[in-house]
Design a protein around this motif. Structure first.
Motif, PDB file in Angstrom:
ATOM      1  N   GLN A 139     -31.114 -23.923 -76.791  1.00 48.90           N
ATOM      2  CA  GLN A 139     -31.148 -22.824 -77.752  1.00 48.90           C
ATOM      3  C   GLN A 139     -31.603 -21.530 -77.075  1.00 48.90           C
ATOM      4  O   GLN A 139     -31.081 -20.444 -77.372  1.00 48.90           O
ATOM      5  CB  GLN A 139     -32.071 -23.163 -78.925  1.00 48.90           C
ATOM      6  N   LEU A 140     -32.569 -21.624 -76.170  1.00 56.59           N
ATOM      7  CA  LEU A 140     -33.026 -20.442 -75.432  1.00 56.59           C
ATOM      8  C   LEU A 140     -31.897 -19.853 -74.599  1.00 56.59           C
ATOM      9  O   LEU A 140     -31.663 -18.640 -74.598  1.00 56.59           O
ATOM     10  CB  LEU A 140     -34.202 -20.809 -74.524  1.00 56.59           C
ATOM     11  N   ILE A 141     -31.173 -20.719 -73.887  1.00 59.20           N
ATOM     12  CA  ILE A 141     -30.068 -20.241 -73.048  1.00 59.20           C
ATOM     13  C   ILE A 141     -28.980 -19.629 -73.913  1.00 59.20           C
ATOM     14  O   ILE A 141     -28.412 -18.572 -73.574  1.00 59.20           O
ATOM     15  CB  ILE A 141     -29.506 -21.393 -72.195  1.00 59.20           C
ATOM     16  N   GLY A 142     -28.667 -20.273 -75.046  1.00 57.24           N
ATOM     17  CA  GLY A 142     -27.665 -19.716 -75.952  1.00 57.24           C
ATOM     18  C   GLY A 142     -28.092 -18.376 -76.513  1.00 57.24           C
ATOM     19  O   GLY A 142     -27.292 -17.438 -76.609  1.00 57.24           O
ATOM     20  N   GLY A 143     -29.378 -18.259 -76.880  1.00 57.49           N
ATOM     21  CA  GLY A 143     -29.885 -16.994 -77.404  1.00 57.49           C
ATOM     22  C   GLY A 143     -29.842 -15.889 -76.362  1.00 57.49           C
ATOM     23  O   GLY A 143     -29.448 -14.750 -76.661  1.00 57.49           O
ATOM     24  N   ILE A 144     -30.232 -16.209 -75.131  1.00 53.73           N
ATOM     25  CA  ILE A 144     -30.190 -15.214 -74.049  1.00 53.73           C
ATOM     26  C   ILE A 144     -28.753 -14.759 -73.793  1.00 53.73           C
ATOM     27  O   ILE A 144     -28.484 -13.574 -73.555  1.00 53.73           O
ATOM     28  CB  ILE A 144     -30.810 -15.798 -72.772  1.00 53.73           C
TER      29      ILE A 144
END
Length: 395
Positions: free
Chosen positions: A192-197
């Motif tokens: 989710q962090l990578i997708g958000g970034i």
């Protein structure tokens, strides 16, 4: 020495960060191995997150409107970032042609940059790009890291009372595995962090590139004004030669403005529509009795959504309001056709529906048939009050 590549370098950093290279500046400007791997990983994770998020609309049951509007806000915001990136990717060849043409007419020396006040204009542009990115990323990082920080804090505070670790996530998704185990939680949270970034990089890269290209066109108009002011009649042949250069630059500036608008117009229009929906959904979160930290988080979300619309409108106004046709009278008498053309100012549009400016930040024209202007915030508020009344009836 200021160059076009330097002016546009900031937005391209966001693209390169997620492995995207829109075009090559020279033969040596190719994708590195790191960028290739980054692009592959971010695309795989993005597709996975998109499927898991979209599945929520089909498979998940919602107890109240608060949770549903939260999901719609997340999904709408993500779709907005994707549309922005796709518009830039589809129009990358057009943008490359525009930037090359702008570079061809850009001053060749530092003294010319000072004469045309390009350093001051670049400082103005850079300040706005940095501010937009700072607002966006500050809120984005807070939004993405707050759930894990809150869970760790509560766990440590309640450790002596045998408190359990609560698995919180930045975004609502449905996974084909148990994500409430330590391993599942770590995997889900990291993806989710990578997708958000990735989404936020799409946002900032696309918005800052729009600001940079619009400002470069404005700088081309400024150089026109300086050339017109410096124009001094000499012999017929020399006057005609100088006039030809000025007219050529004038035509080029308007053509570049049109091409930039062609690339971004659809994404700007979708940006307006999605922003209205997101603002309404965020408003529901703010007044629905959320706890303080949730309230603060969505207020930040609201600021991020409004700020990126504001900056698009601001630079649309800068392009629209540049009245170079109030230039030197000698030039106006000599170039009747140029004056006639310049009565239609360069501008940005939300596809073919309405012109983008600071006025359109408050007013949104939905179509030419109805010819009704709706205030952006007022429109959002009307939908919001309607939805709020419906929620109160259900309660």
């Amino acid at each position: 020495m200021l160059t076009v590549r330097e002016v546009t370098s900031f937005p391209f950093r966001f693209y390169n960060f997620v492995g995207i290279k829109l075009f090559q500046w020279d033969d040596n400007d190719t994708l590195t191995k790191r960028e290739k791997y980054t692009l592959l990983v971010t695309l795989i994770i993005f597709v996975m997150n998109f499927v898991c998020k979209f599945s929520c609309f089909v498979l998940r049951k919602y107890e109240d409107a608060q949770e549903l509007t939260k999901l719609i806000s997340y999904f709408g915001f993500a779709c907005n970032g994707v549309f922005k990136m796709l518009s830039v990717w589809i129009g990358r060849k057009t943008l490359h042609a525009v930037i090359k043409d702008l570079a061809k007419n850009f001053p060749r020396t530092a003294s010319e940059c000072h004469e045309y006040k390009f350093y001051e204009q670049y400082a103005f542009l850079k300040r706005h790009m940095y501010l937009l990115s700072l607002i966006h990323w500050s809120i984005a990082i807070t939004f993405m890291l707050f759930p894990i920080v809150q869970s760790i804090f509560e766990y440590l505070v309640n450790f002596n009372d045998n408190g359990k670790f609560i698995y919180r996530f930045p975004y609502i998704m449905i996974y084909p595995f148990d994500h409430h185990t330590p391993a599942g939680f770590i995997f889900a949270y990291i993806t989710q962090l990578i997708g958000g970034i990735t989404i936020h990089s799409y946002f900032c890269g696309s918005d800052c590139l729009l600001l940079a290209t619009v400002h470069l066109v404005n700088m081309q108009f400024v150089s026109l004004a300086v050339r017109i002011k410096k124009f001094k009649p000499q012999t017929y042949e020399k006057d005609l030669k100088q006039l030809r250069k000025i007219l050529k630059l004038h035509i080029s500036a308007h053509q570049n403005a049109k091409l930039v608008n062609d690339v971004f117009s659809i994404s700007i229009f979708l940006n307006y529509l999605i922003s209205i929906a997101v603002l309404v959904m965020i408003g529901v979160q703010v007044i629905s009795g959320s706890e303080f930290w949730e309230f603060s988080k969505f207020v930040g979300f609201l600021i991020a959504s409004a700020s990126q619309v504001y900056y698009v409108c601001l630079y649309g106004s800068l392009l629209l309001d540049y009245e170079w046709y109030f230039a030197d009278n000698r030039y106006q008498r000599m170039v009747i056709l140029a004056i006639a053309r310049s009565q239609r100012p360069a501008h940005l549009t939300a596809y073919k529906f309405f012109m983008i400016s600071m006025e359109s930040f408050a007013n949104v024209r939905l179509n030419h048939l109805t010819r009704n202007c709706f205030v952006l915030m007022t429109t959002s508020y009307q939908f919001f009050t309607l939805l709020k009344a419906r929620m109160e009836e259900q309660n």
